[in-house]
Scaffold this motif. Structure first.
Motif, PDB file in Angstrom:
ATOM      1  N   LEU A  74       0.979  -1.125  -0.336  1.00  0.00           N
ATOM      2  CA  LEU A  74      -0.322   0.245   0.138  1.00  0.00           C
ATOM      3  C   LEU A  74       0.590   0.906   0.202  1.00  0.00           C
ATOM      4  O   LEU A  74       0.454   2.483  -0.689  1.00  0.00           O
ATOM      5  CB  LEU A  74      -1.132  -0.546   1.339  1.00  0.00           C
ATOM      6  N   LEU A  75       1.989   1.313   1.134  1.00  0.00           N
ATOM      7  CA  LEU A  75       3.061   2.394   0.649  1.00  0.00           C
ATOM      8  C   LEU A  75       3.204   2.664  -0.460  1.00  0.00           C
ATOM      9  O   LEU A  75       3.581   4.165  -1.066  1.00  0.00           O
ATOM     10  CB  LEU A  75       3.767   1.840   1.622  1.00  0.00           C
ATOM     11  N   ALA A  76       3.480   1.767  -1.416  1.00  0.00           N
ATOM     12  CA  ALA A  76       4.516   1.704  -2.553  1.00  0.00           C
ATOM     13  C   ALA A  76       3.630   2.241  -3.650  1.00  0.00           C
ATOM     14  O   ALA A  76       3.621   3.489  -4.291  1.00  0.00           O
ATOM     15  CB  ALA A  76       5.066   0.368  -3.391  1.00  0.00           C
ATOM     16  N   LEU A  77       2.198   1.123  -3.348  1.00  0.00           N
ATOM     17  CA  LEU A  77       0.894   2.780  -4.839  1.00  0.00           C
ATOM     18  C   LEU A  77       1.038   3.449  -4.557  1.00  0.00           C
ATOM     19  O   LEU A  77       0.482   4.674  -5.117  1.00  0.00           O
ATOM     20  CB  LEU A  77       0.148   1.230  -3.780  1.00  0.00           C
ATOM     21  N   LYS A  78       0.664   4.385  -2.436  1.00  0.00           N
ATOM     22  CA  LYS A  78       0.610   5.596  -2.669  1.00  0.00           C
ATOM     23  C   LYS A  78       1.481   6.888  -2.856  1.00  0.00           C
ATOM     24  O   LYS A  78       1.438   7.576  -3.942  1.00  0.00           O
ATOM     25  CB  LYS A  78       0.133   5.682  -1.147  1.00  0.00           C
ATOM     26  N   TYR A  79       2.594   6.156  -2.842  1.00  0.00           N
ATOM     27  CA  TYR A  79       4.010   6.380  -3.350  1.00  0.00           C
ATOM     28  C   TYR A  79       3.984   7.109  -4.776  1.00  0.00           C
ATOM     29  O   TYR A  79       3.949   8.026  -4.894  1.00  0.00           O
ATOM     30  CB  TYR A  79       5.000   6.796  -2.883  1.00  0.00           C
TER      31      TYR A  79
ATOM     32  N   GLU B  28       1.323   6.184  -6.875  1.00  0.00           N
ATOM     33  CA  GLU B  28       0.322   7.758  -7.005  1.00  0.00           C
ATOM     34  C   GLU B  28      -0.701   6.192  -7.925  1.00  0.00           C
ATOM     35  O   GLU B  28      -0.725   6.977  -9.484  1.00  0.00           O
ATOM     36  CB  GLU B  28       0.292   8.125  -7.972  1.00  0.00           C
ATOM     37  N   ILE B  29      -0.826   5.082  -8.152  1.00  0.00           N
ATOM     38  CA  ILE B  29      -1.307   3.625  -8.694  1.00  0.00           C
ATOM     39  C   ILE B  29      -2.645   3.553  -7.731  1.00  0.00           C
ATOM     40  O   ILE B  29      -2.035   3.003  -7.104  1.00  0.00           O
ATOM     41  CB  ILE B  29       0.332   2.574  -8.720  1.00  0.00           C
ATOM     42  N   GLY B  30      -3.398   3.582  -8.667  1.00  0.00           N
ATOM     43  CA  GLY B  30      -4.850   2.740  -8.455  1.00  0.00           C
ATOM     44  C   GLY B  30      -5.413   3.781  -7.125  1.00  0.00           C
ATOM     45  O   GLY B  30      -5.201   5.138  -7.030  1.00  0.00           O
ATOM     46  N   PRO B  31      -6.121   2.744  -6.771  1.00  0.00           N
ATOM     47  CA  PRO B  31      -7.355   3.323  -5.394  1.00  0.00           C
ATOM     48  C   PRO B  31      -5.909   3.622  -4.511  1.00  0.00           C
ATOM     49  O   PRO B  31      -6.656   5.214  -3.389  1.00  0.00           O
ATOM     50  CB  PRO B  31      -7.698   2.195  -5.338  1.00  0.00           C
TER      51      PRO B  31
ATOM     52  N   SER C  20      -6.799   8.270   2.069  1.00  0.00           N
ATOM     53  CA  SER C  20      -5.828   8.973   3.782  1.00  0.00           C
ATOM     54  C   SER C  20      -4.387   8.481   3.679  1.00  0.00           C
ATOM     55  O   SER C  20      -4.505   6.934   3.658  1.00  0.00           O
ATOM     56  CB  SER C  20      -6.446   8.922   4.720  1.00  0.00           C
ATOM     57  N   TRP C  21      -3.519   9.171   4.378  1.00  0.00           N
ATOM     58  CA  TRP C  21      -2.256   8.468   4.961  1.00  0.00           C
ATOM     59  C   TRP C  21      -2.805   7.466   5.906  1.00  0.00           C
ATOM     60  O   TRP C  21      -1.282   6.337   6.308  1.00  0.00           O
ATOM     61  CB  TRP C  21      -1.330   9.490   4.720  1.00  0.00           C
ATOM     62  N   TYR C  22      -3.483   7.505   6.478  1.00  0.00           N
ATOM     63  CA  TYR C  22      -3.623   7.002   7.686  1.00  0.00           C
ATOM     64  C   TYR C  22      -4.621   5.704   7.737  1.00  0.00           C
ATOM     65  O   TYR C  22      -4.109   4.343   8.156  1.00  0.00           O
ATOM     66  CB  TYR C  22      -4.801   7.752   8.655  1.00  0.00           C
TER      67      TYR C  22
END
Length: 79
Positions: free
Chosen positions: A10-15, A17-20, A25-27
Motif C-alpha cells: 500500500l505504501l508503494a502504491l500510494k507513493y 500514485e497507482i490505483g485507488p 488517506s495516509w492513515y
C-alpha cells in the motif's frame, strides 16, 4: 508478516500514485504497520512466539532422533 507485506504494498502504491490507494488517506495506508506492531506485541505478551519456537525445536529434535534410530537400524517410534 501479512500486515507488514500489505503495508509495504500500500505504501508503494500510494507513493507511486497507482490505483485507488493514491487517493486514500495516509492513515489508511499506514494502518497495516500499526496492526503489525499490535500483532507482534500481542504475540510476545501471550507467549505465542515462544510456543511456536518451542514447537520448531521439538520437531527438529524428533527428526534428529528418528534419523539416528534409522541409521543404527531401529525403526523410529511413531505416535
Amino acid at each position: 508478516m501479512l500486515f507488514l507485506g500489505l503495508g509495504i504494498i500500500l505504501l508503494a502504491l500510494k507513493y507511486l500514485e497507482i490505483g485507488p490507494p493514491a487517493s486514500w488517506s495516509w492513515y489508511v495506508v499506514l494502518a497495516p504497520f500499526g496492526l503489525a506492531v499490535a500483532w507482534w506485541a500481542w504475540a510476545d505478551w501471550s507467549g505465542y512466539t515462544k510456543k511456536k519456537a518451542m514447537d520448531r525445536e521439538a520437531a527438529k529434535r524428533r527428526a534428529r532422533i528418528d534419523k539416528n534410530r534409522e541409521n543404527i537400524g531401529l525403526a523410529p517410534k511413531r505416535k
